[in-house]
Scaffold this motif. Structure first.
Motif, PDB file in Angstrom:
ATOM      1  N   VAL B 278       0.851  -1.190   0.000  1.00 14.59           N
ATOM      2  CA  VAL B 278       0.000   0.000   0.000  1.00 14.59           C
ATOM      3  C   VAL B 278       0.889   1.243   0.000  1.00 14.59           C
ATOM      4  CG1 VAL B 278      -1.633   1.326   1.386  1.00 14.59           C
ATOM      5  CG2 VAL B 278      -1.957  -1.114   1.094  1.00 14.59           C
ATOM      6  N   ASN B 279       1.947   1.160   0.758  1.00 13.51           N
ATOM      7  CA  ASN B 279       2.926   2.234   0.832  1.00 13.51           C
ATOM      8  C   ASN B 279       3.523   2.547  -0.544  1.00 13.51           C
ATOM      9  OD1 ASN B 279       4.701   3.984   1.909  1.00 13.51           O
ATOM     10  ND2 ASN B 279       5.518   2.584   3.450  1.00 13.51           N
ATOM     11  N   ILE B 280       3.979   1.488  -1.225  1.00 13.73           N
ATOM     12  CA  ILE B 280       4.560   1.666  -2.558  1.00 13.73           C
ATOM     13  C   ILE B 280       3.520   2.234  -3.503  1.00 13.73           C
ATOM     14  CG2 ILE B 280       5.581   0.484  -4.534  1.00 13.73           C
ATOM     15  CD1 ILE B 280       6.673  -1.594  -2.632  1.00 13.73           C
ATOM     16  N   LEU B 281       2.299   1.681  -3.415  1.00 11.78           N
ATOM     17  CA  LEU B 281       1.238   2.118  -4.320  1.00 11.78           C
ATOM     18  C   LEU B 281       0.940   3.590  -4.146  1.00 11.78           C
ATOM     19  CD1 LEU B 281      -1.181  -0.904  -4.140  1.00 11.78           C
ATOM     20  CD2 LEU B 281      -0.282   0.100  -6.211  1.00 11.78           C
ATOM     21  N   GLN B 282       0.910   4.032  -2.895  1.00 14.74           N
ATOM     22  CA  GLN B 282       0.604   5.438  -2.666  1.00 14.74           C
ATOM     23  C   GLN B 282       1.678   6.329  -3.272  1.00 14.74           C
ATOM     24  OE1 GLN B 282      -0.082   5.159   1.516  1.00 14.74           O
ATOM     25  NE2 GLN B 282      -2.300   5.290   1.286  1.00 14.74           N
ATOM     26  N   GLN B 283       2.938   5.900  -3.118  1.00 17.94           N
ATOM     27  CA  GLN B 283       4.013   6.690  -3.720  1.00 17.94           C
ATOM     28  C   GLN B 283       3.906   6.690  -5.230  1.00 17.94           C
ATOM     29  OE1 GLN B 283       7.956   5.624  -2.167  1.00 17.94           O
ATOM     30  NE2 GLN B 283       6.930   4.731  -0.410  1.00 17.94           N
ATOM     31  N   ALA B 284       3.666   5.504  -5.792  1.00 16.93           N
ATOM     32  CA  ALA B 284       3.629   5.393  -7.253  1.00 16.93           C
ATOM     33  C   ALA B 284       2.457   6.174  -7.827  1.00 16.93           C
ATOM     34  CB  ALA B 284       3.539   3.929  -7.663  1.00 16.93           C
ATOM     35  N   LEU B 285       1.313   6.099  -7.154  1.00 11.15           N
ATOM     36  CA  LEU B 285       0.132   6.794  -7.674  1.00 11.15           C
ATOM     37  C   LEU B 285       0.286   8.306  -7.572  1.00 11.15           C
ATOM     38  CD1 LEU B 285      -2.663   4.465  -6.299  1.00 11.15           C
ATOM     39  CD2 LEU B 285      -2.245   4.967  -8.683  1.00 11.15           C
ATOM     40  N   LYS B 286       1.168   8.735  -6.679  1.00 14.63           N
ATOM     41  CA  LYS B 286       1.396  10.164  -6.562  1.00 14.63           C
ATOM     42  C   LYS B 286       2.372  10.659  -7.630  1.00 14.63           C
ATOM     43  CE  LYS B 286       3.363  12.476  -3.050  1.00 14.63           C
ATOM     44  NZ  LYS B 286       3.855  12.235  -1.700  1.00 14.63           N
ATOM     45  N   GLU B 287       3.407   9.839  -7.874  1.00  9.98           N
ATOM     46  CA  GLU B 287       4.480  10.306  -8.749  1.00  9.98           C
ATOM     47  C   GLU B 287       4.258  10.020 -10.223  1.00  9.98           C
ATOM     48  OE1 GLU B 287       7.924   8.350  -7.264  1.00  9.98           O
ATOM     49  OE2 GLU B 287       7.659   9.183  -5.258  1.00  9.98           O
ATOM     50  N   ILE B 288       3.273   9.211 -10.540  1.00 16.86           N
ATOM     51  CA  ILE B 288       3.121   8.775 -11.938  1.00 16.86           C
ATOM     52  C   ILE B 288       2.993   9.966 -12.896  1.00 16.86           C
ATOM     53  CG2 ILE B 288       0.628   8.427 -11.585  1.00 16.86           C
ATOM     54  CD1 ILE B 288       0.855   6.152 -13.665  1.00 16.86           C
ATOM     55  N   PRO B 289       3.804   9.973 -13.966  1.00 15.40           N
ATOM     56  CA  PRO B 289       3.736  11.110 -14.889  1.00 15.40           C
ATOM     57  C   PRO B 289       2.443  11.083 -15.692  1.00 15.40           C
ATOM     58  CG  PRO B 289       5.288   9.479 -15.688  1.00 15.40           C
ATOM     59  CD  PRO B 289       4.859   9.024 -14.337  1.00 15.40           C
ATOM     60  N   ASP B 290       2.051  12.247 -16.159  1.00 19.98           N
ATOM     61  CA  ASP B 290       0.823  12.380 -16.921  1.00 19.98           C
ATOM     62  C   ASP B 290       0.971  11.686 -18.277  1.00 19.98           C
ATOM     63  OD1 ASP B 290      -1.681  13.660 -16.412  1.00 19.98           O
ATOM     64  OD2 ASP B 290      -1.300  14.734 -18.292  1.00 19.98           O
ATOM     65  N   SER B 291      -0.157  11.275 -18.851  1.00 15.03           N
ATOM     66  CA  SER B 291      -0.069  10.562 -20.127  1.00 15.03           C
ATOM     67  C   SER B 291       0.422  11.489 -21.244  1.00 15.03           C
ATOM     68  CB  SER B 291      -1.410   9.950 -20.492  1.00 15.03           C
ATOM     69  OG  SER B 291      -2.398  10.938 -20.492  1.00 15.03           O
ATOM     70  N   SER B 292       0.266  12.799 -21.061  1.00 17.09           N
ATOM     71  CA  SER B 292       0.784  13.713 -22.089  1.00 17.09           C
ATOM     72  C   SER B 292       2.303  13.816 -22.016  1.00 17.09           C
ATOM     73  CB  SER B 292       0.158  15.092 -21.911  1.00 17.09           C
ATOM     74  OG  SER B 292       0.372  15.538 -20.593  1.00 17.09           O
ATOM     75  N   ALA B 293       2.860  13.561 -20.827  1.00 15.28           N
ATOM     76  CA  ALA B 293       4.306  13.670 -20.658  1.00 15.28           C
ATOM     77  C   ALA B 293       5.023  12.425 -21.148  1.00 15.28           C
ATOM     78  CB  ALA B 293       4.644  13.916 -19.197  1.00 15.28           C
ATOM     79  N   SER B 294       4.378  11.282 -21.008  1.00 12.97           N
ATOM     80  CA  SER B 294       5.031  10.036 -21.368  1.00 12.97           C
ATOM     81  C   SER B 294       3.975   9.026 -21.803  1.00 12.97           C
ATOM     82  CB  SER B 294       5.803   9.516 -20.151  1.00 12.97           C
ATOM     83  OG  SER B 294       6.184   8.183 -20.354  1.00 12.97           O
ATOM     84  N   PRO B 295       4.184   8.337 -22.919  1.00 12.15           N
ATOM     85  CA  PRO B 295       3.183   7.358 -23.356  1.00 12.15           C
ATOM     86  C   PRO B 295       3.202   6.121 -22.455  1.00 12.15           C
ATOM     87  CG  PRO B 295       5.095   7.266 -24.769  1.00 12.15           C
ATOM     88  CD  PRO B 295       5.349   8.382 -23.812  1.00 12.15           C
ATOM     89  N   ALA B 296       2.158   5.320 -22.565  1.00 10.64           N
ATOM     90  CA  ALA B 296       2.082   4.130 -21.723  1.00 10.64           C
ATOM     91  C   ALA B 296       3.008   3.032 -22.218  1.00 10.64           C
ATOM     92  CB  ALA B 296       0.651   3.619 -21.664  1.00 10.64           C
ATOM     93  N   ILE B 297       3.443   3.149 -23.447  1.00  7.38           N
ATOM     94  CA  ILE B 297       4.355   2.132 -23.991  1.00  7.38           C
ATOM     95  C   ILE B 297       5.356   2.824 -24.908  1.00  7.38           C
ATOM     96  CG2 ILE B 297       2.756   1.542 -25.869  1.00  7.38           C
ATOM     97  CD1 ILE B 297       3.762  -1.391 -25.487  1.00  7.38           C
ATOM     98  N   SER B 298       6.603   2.382 -24.853  1.00  7.72           N
ATOM     99  CA  SER B 298       7.620   3.028 -25.678  1.00  7.72           C
ATOM    100  C   SER B 298       7.411   2.623 -27.144  1.00  7.72           C
ATOM    101  CB  SER B 298       9.007   2.616 -25.197  1.00  7.72           C
ATOM    102  OG  SER B 298       9.177   1.232 -25.339  1.00  7.72           O
ATOM    103  N   PRO B 299       7.871   3.437 -28.095  1.00  7.85           N
ATOM    104  CA  PRO B 299       7.632   3.156 -29.522  1.00  7.85           C
ATOM    105  C   PRO B 299       8.117   1.772 -29.934  1.00  7.85           C
ATOM    106  CG  PRO B 299       8.616   5.334 -29.234  1.00  7.85           C
ATOM    107  CD  PRO B 299       8.588   4.711 -27.885  1.00  7.85           C
ATOM    108  N   LYS B 300       9.263   1.358 -29.404  1.00  9.43           N
ATOM    109  CA  LYS B 300       9.795   0.048 -29.760  1.00  9.43           C
ATOM    110  C   LYS B 300       8.880  -1.070 -29.262  1.00  9.43           C
ATOM    111  CE  LYS B 300      14.573  -1.376 -30.218  1.00  9.43           C
ATOM    112  NZ  LYS B 300      15.881  -1.342 -29.572  1.00  9.43           N
ATOM    113  N   GLY B 301       8.355  -0.862 -28.066  1.00 11.00           N
ATOM    114  CA  GLY B 301       7.431  -1.841 -27.507  1.00 11.00           C
ATOM    115  C   GLY B 301       6.149  -1.907 -28.301  1.00 11.00           C
ATOM    116  N   LEU B 302       5.680  -0.745 -28.743  1.00  9.68           N
ATOM    117  CA  LEU B 302       4.435  -0.692 -29.507  1.00  9.68           C
ATOM    118  C   LEU B 302       4.597  -1.423 -30.837  1.00  9.68           C
ATOM    119  CD1 LEU B 302       1.604   0.512 -29.270  1.00  9.68           C
ATOM    120  CD2 LEU B 302       2.397   2.416 -30.656  1.00  9.68           C
ATOM    121  N   ALA B 303       5.757  -1.245 -31.442  1.00  8.21           N
ATOM    122  CA  ALA B 303       6.020  -1.938 -32.707  1.00  8.21           C
ATOM    123  C   ALA B 303       5.983  -3.441 -32.488  1.00  8.21           C
ATOM    124  CB  ALA B 303       7.383  -1.515 -33.239  1.00  8.21           C
ATOM    125  N   LEU B 304       6.463  -3.859 -31.337  1.00  8.61           N
ATOM    126  CA  LEU B 304       6.497  -5.277 -31.002  1.00  8.61           C
ATOM    127  C   LEU B 304       5.086  -5.825 -30.810  1.00  8.61           C
ATOM    128  CD1 LEU B 304       8.230  -7.621 -30.260  1.00  8.61           C
ATOM    129  CD2 LEU B 304       8.579  -6.649 -28.019  1.00  8.61           C
TER     130      LEU B 304
END
Ligand code: SF4
Ligand code: SF4
Lengths: 188, 385
Positions: B278-304
């Motif tokens: 729960v501790n980790i989740l709270q930190q992660a949910l706070k720090e997660i970058p916005d979808s405009s700042a970073s896509p959910a998957i990198s271009p190389k991964g998407l190609a895959l």
């Protein structure tokens, strides 16, 4: 040290609180005693009422057509057949007597397109790999049948569903797909 | 067999062989134990497995790298997300794929949610094995259901998620998902308090669990036990800390350790681990970058994802491992330069943790065997593969 049995009693207190939470009058009592009430999950009496599924809920693929059923988006490229992990798709391309692919609406088309429902594991990989957005996941899940071969193998006609239907069940996803297709159009 | 001597020499005694399973709710799937009893004590215990063998590794060698993902969902069907994560890490290492920032966060969030799902379920089942039919299990499942709803909203399926991909996650989470996740995560400690009030101090639970099925530190290390079982025996080994894969080094969290290594410790370590999650989740949910700042998957991964057959990693091997809820889950891949792995191996934590079952059970009663097995936390889909 605590009195022997106090732990059990505390546990029973939790069960009693949950019991009270189950009923409206119980929740009223808890509220008057200023004990925080959590809303539990409630049983859904299926099949009379059905659960609301999130938009992305996926169950079984279907083929999308625009307008009329003969104008399907699939070009029988067989990529999905190749990539389907349990290999449950079977496609035959429509060909004339000389063995040349027949075209309708400027595209080749499948003569046969079967998916074995009893093998499909709802993984959505066929949707991911299809370059033409011709196949999408349906959220219809009441597909039980009594016959293994006749009813569980879905042929082309059973799989065909209109783009409007897709728009209805998955509005957000359909919007992105339509935008993608529209971006492709001018080039073609 | 000191017990024999305590029985009057004039009475002839016989050892009894009892078959537990393969079809029994207390064996957590199709698993069979052949127990030899002297009175009510275990003198020998032989596990029999393989009833659920599905040729997972061979299928993985026949399919493309991506096509193995839906099969990993079915390894440990409680933790589909973290299974996907393990394979994704191995493929990333093999193909040199970089994951996107948001993708990393989403994967960690999913993996930790999976830990909550798994630990609540296993504690519920453990109590079920102890004879507390229903109540704790249903309380656990009530919470689990909320998290599974989150999974369904993100991936389209409650259990067979098939969501994590090399480079990130298959598609971004829908709108409003993160808020919902925050709500559920923030409400989770209250459920844990309630759950603990129900169980931790409960004298019956303590009587049944304490000093039962003790696993010594030495044996645990020698048998390469991992996960909560190892930590309950007091060994500080958590791959999230040791290996620091993905973005775990960014979060602060503690590793709860047990002292005795009995069933009770294994139960309690899991509760504490959930609090850390729960501790980790709270930190992660706070720090997660916005979808405009970073896509959910990198271009190389998407190609895959879009064209799995074009992915031909260079010759070589890679081993990706994660701290799955049950222990170290590793995927070993050997590439021969084609689009399918030459060798695909899964190091399944349930299977390796099961190897010490006999050592833990000797000298205890039949009823204890059931809860010792329950405390290992096995899922047959993973044991047999
Ligand atoms: S559904 Fe898509 S991938 Fe499959 S054959 Fe048709 S166009 Fe090709
Ligand atoms: S959903 Fe998966 S298993 Fe089903 S047809 Fe598509 S690729 Fe095959």
């Amino acid at each position: 040290m605590a009195v022997i049995g106090s732990g059990v009693l505390r546990g029973m207190g939790v069960t009693f609180k949950t019991f009270l939470e189950t009923y409206p009058w119980g929740r009223l009592i808890l509220r008057t005693l200023r004990i925080p009430v959590t809303n539990g999950l409630f049983t859904i009496p299926y099949p009379e009422t059905k659960q609301q599924h999130p938009e992305r809920f996926r169950y079984f693929p279907f083929l999308v057509y625009d307008g009329t059923p003969d104008n399907l988006r699939c070009v029988a490229c067989k990529i999905c057949e190749q990539e389907c992990p349990p290999q449950c798709i079977h496609i035959v391309m429509e060909k004339d007597e000389q063995g040349r692919p027949v075209k309708a609406h400027g595209r080749t088309l499948p003569k046969q397109f079967d998916i074995d429902m009893s093998i499909c594991m709802s993984c959505r990989i066929c949707v991911d790999v299809c370059p033409f957005d011709a196949i999408e996941m349906d959220n219809e899940y009441e597909l039980s049948a009594s016959d293994r071969y006749e009813h569980m193998i879905f042929d082309k006609h059973k799989l065909l569903k209109s783009a409007d239907y897709f728009q209805k069940i998955k509005p957000t996803e359909a919007a992105t797909v339509d935008a993608r297709l529209a971006a492709k159009k001018p080039k073609a | 067999m000191e017990l024999k001597t305590s029985i009057s020499p004039t009475i002839e005694t016989q050892q009894l062989e009892v078959n537990l399973g393969p079809q029994h709710p207390s064996t957590h799937g199709v698993f069979r134990m052949i127990a030899t009893l002297d009175g009510e004590r275990i003198v020998k215990l032989k596990p029999v497995m393989g009833y659920l063998h599905r040729n997972h590794e061979q299928i993985g060698e026949r399919a493309t790298y991506i096509a193995s993902f839906p099969f990993t969902d079915r390894l440990d069907y409680f933790c589909a997300m973290s299974n996907n994560f393990g394979l994704a890490l191995a493929i990333e290492k093999l193909g040199g794929i970089q994951a996107s920032e948001r993708g990393e966060y989403l994967r960690v969030i999913m993996a930790e949610l999976t830990r909550l799902v798994n630990h609540t379920a296993v504690i519920g089942f453990l109590l079920n094995d102890m004879g507390a039919f229903g109540t704790p299990l249903l309380y656990a499942f009530r919470e689990r259901e909320k998290i599974l709803d989150l999974f369904e909203a993100a991936s389209g399926s409650r259990m067979m998620c098939n969501y994590v991909r090399p480079g990130g996650v298959r598609e971004d989470v829908p709108e409003g998902w993160l808020e919902r996740a925050r709500e559920i995560v923030n409400a989770f400690p209250r459920f844990l308090d309630e759950f603990e009030a129900l169980l931790t101090e409960n004298e019956i639970v303590q009587q049944r669990c304490q000093h039962v099925g003790v696993l010594s530190k030495e044996l645990a290390m020698n048998a390469s036990i991992t996960g909560p079982m190892l930590r309950a025996s007091g060994v500080n080994y958590d791959i999230r800390k040791v290996d620091g894969y993905s973005i775990y080094p960014r979060f602060t969290f503690k590793i709860p350790l047990g002292t005795v290594g009995d069933v009770y410790d294994r139960y309690y370590v899991r509760i504490l681990e959930m609090r850390e999650s729960v501790n980790i989740l709270q930190q992660a949910l706070k720090e997660i970058p916005d979808s405009s700042a970073s896509p959910a998957i990198s271009p190389k991964g998407l190609a895959l994802v879009k064209a799995p057959r074009t992915f031909r990693p260079p010759r070589g091997e890679a081993y990706g491992r994660i701290e799955a809820p049950k222990g170290e889950l590793g995927f070993y891949l050997v590439s021969d330069g084609s689009s399918q792995p030459y060798r695909y191996h899964v190091r399944a934590p349930s299977f390796i943790n099961l190897t010490v079952l006999e050592d833990m059970c000797l000298g205890y009663k039949v009823a204890d065997v059931i809860i010792i097995l329950g405390s290992i936390d096995i899922v047959m889909g993973e044991v047999d593969r």
